[in-house]
Scaffold this active site. Structure first.
Site, short mmCIF file in Angstrom:
data_model
loop_
_atom_site.label_atom_id
_atom_site.label_comp_id
_atom_site.label_asym_id
_atom_site.label_seq_id
_atom_site.Cartn_x
_atom_site.Cartn_y
_atom_site.Cartn_z
N GLU A 125 28.42 -7.87 27.91
CA GLU A 125 27.86 -8.61 26.77
C GLU A 125 26.34 -8.73 26.88
O GLU A 125 25.80 -8.85 27.98
CB GLU A 125 28.44 -10.03 26.74
CG GLU A 125 29.94 -10.06 26.55
CD GLU A 125 30.49 -11.49 26.46
OE1 GLU A 125 29.69 -12.47 26.53
OE2 GLU A 125 31.70 -11.63 26.32
N GLU A 144 30.88 -8.89 17.44
CA GLU A 144 31.78 -10.04 17.27
C GLU A 144 31.10 -11.19 16.52
O GLU A 144 29.93 -11.52 16.79
CB GLU A 144 32.23 -10.55 18.66
CG GLU A 144 33.12 -11.79 18.56
CD GLU A 144 33.84 -12.13 19.86
OE1 GLU A 144 33.68 -11.41 20.87
OE2 GLU A 144 34.58 -13.14 19.84
#
Ligand code: KIV
Length: 279
Positions: free
Chosen positions: A119, A186
């Site tokens: 991430e 996301e």
């Protein structure tokens, strides 16, 4: 003969604007889950750090480390799924040094992953470059990055301002140039999902990022109705396995308590002599 399992190069080439079919990615954390996902024909099985909240009972993914993730990657790999196995790098496995990040990525590969996901935006460029230099393919993850839950003040939709959306676009372009073969996008507005998909040459796999991404991912427990939480808005629940499982266990309990389980057919039988000797 069914299609060959997805590989990193085949996923990298899957842009919808070039006529490719959307990529399907689903999480799994163990052998039965991986078998289900594989038999259903998904392209990528993600051994996500969401194992922390879906399986291990934590509130967020900050509680799993590289050993826990390797344990679950290995369980998924033992199912020999006909999919690309993607191992999620957990929090603090790529934050301390590039050397540490490469070693931890290799741990997931040795456990059975074909690629890793991590991430974050431009701050991740050095570790992404180092992991790729070690011949390990990397998928990026931008937008709502659950490992930043404390910094974000909760699981909140990201990139809602023009500045934040532009920063996300720049990060996607720079991480693509660094070698990421695809991205999870996301929890961003649909227009941001569309803009980043348009802006980069590798595929985007959306979760709460609208319909324009090159693929979609859902968490196994959310899509099957096995979760304990109310699923977020972007989840489409395809079954209610939690309710079915509870009903099945309750039926077993009732049969045991009512004396109908086990039946004669469900019992092993000894010889008449054995019975006589024991009475
Ligand atoms: O861990 C996970 O399940 C994920 C998905 C939400 C993409 O990273």
């Amino acid at each position: 003969m069914s299609e060959a399992p997805a590989t990193v190069p085949s996923i990298r080439a899957r842009k919808r604007r070039d006529g490719a079919t959307p990529i399907v990615m689903v999480t799994a954390y163990d052998e039965p889950g991986a078998r289900i996902v594989s038999d259903a024909g998904v392209d990528i099985v993600l051994v996500g750090d969401s194992v922390a909240n879906t399986v291990l009972g934590y509130e967020d993914p900050l509680h799993v480390d590289i050993d826990v993730m390797a344990h679950h990657v290995a369980a998924v790999a033992r199912a020999k799924p006909r999919c690309l196995i993607l191992g999620d790098m957990p929090w603090m496995s790529y934050h301390l040094s590039t050397e540490d990040a490469v070693r931890n990525a290799a741990t997931l590969i040795r456990a059975g992953a074909h690629a890793v996901k991590l991430e974050g935006g431009r701050a991740r460029l050095p570790v992404v470059e180092a992991i790729i230099r070690a011949e390990i393919p990397v998928m990026g993850h931008l937008g709502l990055t659950p490992q930043s839950v404390l910094a974000m003040g909760g699981f909140r939709v990201q990139a809602k301002s023009v500045d934040a959306a532009e920063a996300l676009l720049t990060a996607a372009k720079d991480l693509t140039a660094a070698g990421c073969f695809a991205f999870v996008i996301e929890g961003v507005p649909d227009v941001v999902g569309a803009a980043v998909t348009e802006a980069i040459v590798v595929p985007t796999i959306g979760i709460g990022a609208g319909p324009s991404c090159d693929g979609q991912v859902l968490v196994f427990h959310d899509l099957l109705g096995l979760g304990s939480r109310t699923p977020p808005k972007f989840v489409r629940q395809y079954a209610e396995l939690g309710r079915i499982a509870t009903d099945a266990v309750a039926a077993f309990a009732a049969d045991v308590r009512g004396g109908s389980f086990p039946s004669d057919d469900e019992s092993y039988h000894g010889s008449a002599e054995l019975g006589e000797a024991l009475t």
